[in-house]
Every structure is written in structure tokens, then in C-alpha cells.
Scaffold this active site. Structure first.
Site, PDB file in Angstrom:
ATOM      1  N   SER A 107      -3.077   3.800   2.312  1.00 46.74           N
ATOM      2  CA  SER A 107      -2.353   4.865   2.997  1.00 46.74           C
ATOM      3  C   SER A 107      -2.011   6.023   2.059  1.00 46.74           C
ATOM      4  O   SER A 107      -2.888   6.677   1.514  1.00 46.74           O
ATOM      5  CB  SER A 107      -1.098   4.281   3.647  1.00 46.74           C
ATOM      6  OG  SER A 107      -0.467   5.205   4.485  1.00 46.74           O
ATOM      7  N   ASP A 244      -1.862  12.201   5.551  1.00 44.71           N
ATOM      8  CA  ASP A 244      -1.853  11.331   4.383  1.00 44.71           C
ATOM      9  C   ASP A 244      -3.252  10.752   4.195  1.00 44.71           C
ATOM     10  O   ASP A 244      -4.188  11.087   4.926  1.00 44.71           O
ATOM     11  CB  ASP A 244      -0.794  10.234   4.500  1.00 44.71           C
ATOM     12  CG  ASP A 244      -1.114   9.213   5.590  1.00 44.71           C
ATOM     13  OD1 ASP A 244      -1.887   9.537   6.512  1.00 44.71           O
ATOM     14  OD2 ASP A 244      -0.600   8.082   5.517  1.00 44.71           O
ATOM     15  N   ASP A 246      -4.856   8.023   4.796  1.00 47.24           N
ATOM     16  CA  ASP A 246      -5.623   7.329   5.840  1.00 47.24           C
ATOM     17  C   ASP A 246      -5.434   7.939   7.221  1.00 47.24           C
ATOM     18  O   ASP A 246      -5.920   7.397   8.209  1.00 47.24           O
ATOM     19  CB  ASP A 246      -5.284   5.836   5.859  1.00 47.24           C
ATOM     20  CG  ASP A 246      -3.895   5.539   6.400  1.00 47.24           C
ATOM     21  OD1 ASP A 246      -3.002   6.389   6.239  1.00 47.24           O
ATOM     22  OD2 ASP A 246      -3.693   4.440   6.963  1.00 47.24           O
ATOM     23  N   ASP A 248      -2.874   8.371   9.303  1.00 42.81           N
ATOM     24  CA  ASP A 248      -1.968   7.912  10.358  1.00 42.81           C
ATOM     25  C   ASP A 248      -0.607   8.611  10.297  1.00 42.81           C
ATOM     26  O   ASP A 248       0.264   8.360  11.120  1.00 42.81           O
ATOM     27  CB  ASP A 248      -1.800   6.394  10.339  1.00 42.81           C
ATOM     28  CG  ASP A 248      -1.150   5.859   9.067  1.00 42.81           C
ATOM     29  OD1 ASP A 248      -0.888   6.660   8.136  1.00 42.81           O
ATOM     30  OD2 ASP A 248      -0.912   4.641   8.996  1.00 42.81           O
TER      31      ASP A 248
END
Length: 450
Positions: A107, A244, A246, A248
Site C-alpha cells: 500500500s 497511494d 496501490d 485504494d
């Protein structure tokens, strides 16, 4: 049975340490294949299939290969998605009718970290019981399946997800006339987000779109938005959007270069639903959501409840209440009418649709909600046992709440990873808030270090 490896959001750590090694990922792939490939009640014909996607960390190649080998050894077919946002993997798992989707990502963490998240066949996080079953198989010897699985690369994965994002807005919705700066954090949205916003008509300038395996989240993205803020001002853009690593999470920057956090974005989306889409049933925030957010929703008769910190807990409470909107101040926003998990691109588009319908710039619309000053003190202790229940601490908290007079709140929260207690106070007066937080922290420190 307690879970050993899985946390609240999968397995995560430093590459080469603990569970974040190729050997472990090989065994994890095998264990996941054995459990997820043989779920009871499965009626789909043919061999089970599981999708694997990743962000742009250099270690993703290594872990992708290890997971792939383990799954194939368990007799599971593998679909390789390549670099894709986490919400895209959840979506594609559903549309391909896969048994599960695996995300290789840490992440918003730096490239030296990596991790694994699983999605079920419905695109939701795996139940705790299934995670425990996978952990139980991890320690068993691997046996090669008589009917080995096969792997294939899904070449149109990005195009499918781009169309999904565009379809999450209303038919005919256009961003024409908007100048937008995107910061893709050199992460999984680098080849997705610019196309989505351009195809919807925006004039797009993009930064953080040149991943090299080591620059994900490096001085860019939603955790480091300063570069985006500067670009918006320099280019005279209408707004900026920061994802960010990833994809999400999302934060926005208005035309004045001011950062708009997740609480403010949720407010804009909820307000739009209330005034233009027939009403908003309610919003789930977290223990850390700004008290001003709660007050602003209450003034508009929009129900609000708090969940524990973590998107899993937000989603659980959304489902329990039958509500479609929730998220965290970090920018992890779940629009459950479109996605089963936080989706930065979808959330950003929902905000932009609100701006279009209200006919107001973001800077003006966000002003309808007044963020309250918040001060936090991390108190490091020798011991935490009994500290929160100590009469002196309870008295300090009660006195602070009395002084705030229902125009603020006090939160004491133990850290999940360190010997800390986090003392947070919110209220209308920033001087009072800081003084109260420091006083409570001094009492906590005295009790915890005595």
C-alpha cells in the site's frame, strides 16, 4: 485459533524478513490453492482459478513467481494481471468468476516493504476463518497435484478496469473544461488513472507515473502530497488528485493548493447524495474521524457512526447497517454501490461529480464543513495494564470532556504495535485542545511509568 501471519489487512512486512520471503510465498500460494480451490459448495465446472495482481515494487516479480508456483502445484489455474490497483483486483476477481484474488502490495509503505492481501470470489476480504484455514495448511508438506494448474497473462485487465471506473459515474458525465493534476505515487495507478480522467474529458497533467521498482510512494502520492500541491499552484490547475501506491486511497488538493483529506471528501460525497441522489442513509467513519465531520453530517440529518480504525471494520459496520458510504481520514473511501473495497479513482470521480452538480469549486464546497482542531500526543510507557481504567486518568478525561462542553471529544487509544497510548483531543479552540491533550498525556505518563 489465533491467526499467526494475517493481520487486519493481510500479511505485511520488510522484504526478506519474517513471512515476506520467496520461500514463505511459495508455501502460502500452495496453502491458498488447497483451501480456496476446494471451498465447499463450489459448483462452477472446471479447474479453480485465482488471480494475482501487484503494485510496482521490484520485489513484486519475485513474490508473484513464488505464489504462482505454489498455486499451480496445488492444481489451481492462475491469471496474472500485472501491475493493477488493489480495487481493480477485487473487481476483476468478481468479473472473471475466480475463486479468489491475490494482491501483492504494501500500500502506502516504502518499496522495502511488501505484503499480501486476499479477496474472496465476491471481491471482499476473506473471512477470519478462511485465513485460519490457510495458516493451518502452511505447516503441512507440499504435495504436487496430479492435475497441475496453468498460468496465463490477462492482457486486457487494465482496459476492463478503466471502463469499470468510467461506468461508476452517471451516463454522459464529463470532466471537459477541468484542468487536473494527478499524482499516481509511481504506483499501481500510473497506467490507469491518467487514461480514466482523460477519457472523461479532463485536461490531465500527471506526475508519479514513472515507476522503477524503488520509487513507489517516494516523496509523492497521498502520503507526501507536497509535490502535487506545488504542481497545482504552478500550473494553475482546478484541482489535484493524489493516490497511494496501490490505489485504494485518495486525497485531493484544491486550486489554492490546500489538501482535502478523507473526512472532507466523504462529506462532499454524502452531501451530494443527500441533495441530488435521493438521500444518504448514513456514513461510517472511524474513531479518528474529525468531530467536525460528525457535527456537519448531524446538522444535515445524515446518520454517522464510528468503527475501529481499519477498512475491514468500516466495511463490516457499513454492511451491518445497510449503508453504502464509509471510510477513513487517510482517504480510504468505500462507495459500496460501486465497489467492494476502497477505490481511490472511483471516490475521486464521485467528488468531481458532486462539484459538477453543485456548480462550485472544491475550495468553496469543502467550506460547508468546518474541521475542528485536533491534537494528539503519543505517550510511551513502561506498562499499559490498567492505565486507561485508573481513577486519575478517568478523572482527567472527564474534566476535559466537561470543559469541551459537547463541542469536542477525547479519545485514548492503545497502539497495536508499540508500547504507546495515543491521547487525542478535538474541540473548537485549538489552544484549549492542545492544553487538554498535554494534561491528559501527563497523567497517563505518570500512571504508566510509576
Amino acid at each position: 485459533m489465533q491467526r499467526t501471519y494475517f493481520g487486519t489487512d493481510g500479511i505485511r512486512g520488510r522484504v526478506g524478513e519474517g513471512a515476506i520471503t520467496p520461500d514463505f510465498m511459495l508455501r502460502l500460494g500452495y496453502a491458498a490453492g488447497m483451501v480456496l480451490g476446494k471451498l465447499p459448495g463450489e459448483k462452477r465446472p472446471g479447474r479453480p482459478n485465482i488471480l494475482i495482481g501487484k503494485d510496482t515494487r521490484v520485489s513484486g516479480y519475485m513474490f508473484e513467481a513464488a505464489l504462482e508456483a505454489g498455486l499451480i502445484n496445488a492444481g489451481v489455474d492462475v491469471g496474472l494481471l500485472g501491475p493493477m490497483p488493489t480495487p481493480a483486483i477485487a473487481y476483476l476477481t468478481r468479473t472473471f468468476h475466480a475463486r479468489a484474488g491475490i494482491v501483492i502490495s504494501a500500500s502506502h509503505n516504502p518499496y522495502q516493504d511488501n505484503g499480501i492481501k486476499f479477496f474472496s470470489a465476491t471481491g471482499s476480504k476473506l473471512p477470519d476463518q478462511v485465513e485460519r484455514e490457510i495458516e493451518a495448511v502452511l505447516d503441512l508438506p507440499m504435495q504436487t497435484a496430479q492435475n497441475l494448474g496453468k498460468a496465463r497473462r490477462i492482457d486486457d485487465a487494465a482496459a476492463r478496469y478503466i471502463e469499470f471506473c468510467k461506468a461508476a459515474t452517471t451516463w454522459g458525465f464529463s470532466l471537459e473544461g477541468l484542468r487536473i493534476v494527478l499524482d499516481c505515487a509511481n504506483g499501481a495507478t500510473y497506467h490507469i488513472a491518467p487514461k480514466v480522467f482523460r477519457e472523461l474529458g479532463a485536461e490531465v497533467s500527471a506526475i508519479g507515473i514513472n515507476p522503477n521498482g524503488q520509487n513507489i510512494n517516494l516523496e509523492c502520492g497521498s502520503t507526501k502530497p507536497e509535490q502535487l500541491q506545488g504542481a497545482v499552484l504552478e500550473q494553475g490547475a482546478d484541482l489535484g488528485v493524489a493516490f497511494d501506491g496501490d490505489g485504494d486511497r485518495v486525497l485531493l488538493v484544491d486550486h489554492k493548493g490546500e489538501l482535502i483529506d478523507g473526512d472532507q471528501l466523504l462529506f462532499v460525497i454524502a452531501l451530494h447524495q443527500q441533495e441530488y441522489l435521493g438521500g444518504c442513509k448514513g456514513v461510517i467513519g472511524t474513531l479518528m474521524s474529525n468531530y467536525g465531520f460528525e457535527l456537519a453530517l448531524g446538522e444535515r440529518s445524515i446518520p454517522f457512526e464510528r468503527a475501529n480504525v481499519g477498512d475491514r471494520y468500516v466495511l463490516e459496520k457499513m454492511q451491518a447497517n445497510g449503508w453504502l458510504l464509509g471510510g477513513e481520514s487517510s482517504g480510504h473511501i468505500i462507495c459500496a454501490d460501486a465497489s467492494t473495497t476502497g477505490d481511490g479513482i472511483v471516490a475521486a470521480l464521485r467528488v468531481l461529480r458532486a462539484l459538477s452538480d453543485f456548480g462550485e469549486p472544491l475550495h468553496q464546497l469543502k467550506a460547508r464543513m468546518k474541521m475542528l482542531p485536533q491534537h494528539m500526543v503519543n505517550v510511551r510507557l513502561r506498562h499499559r495494564d490498567g492505565v486507561l481504567d485508573h481513577p486519575d486518568v478517568e478523572t482527567a478525561v472527564s474534566d476535559a470532556e466537561r470543559q469541551l462542553a459537547r463541542s469536542g471529544r477525547v479519545l485514548l487509544r492503545p497502539s497495536g504495535t508499540e508500547p504507546l497510548i495515543r491521547v487525542m483531543v478535538e474541540g473548537r479552540d485549538h489552544v484549549q485542545v492542545e492544553q487538554l491533550a498535554k494534561h491528559i498525556a501527563s497523567v497517563v505518563e505518570r500512571i504508566g511509568n510509576s
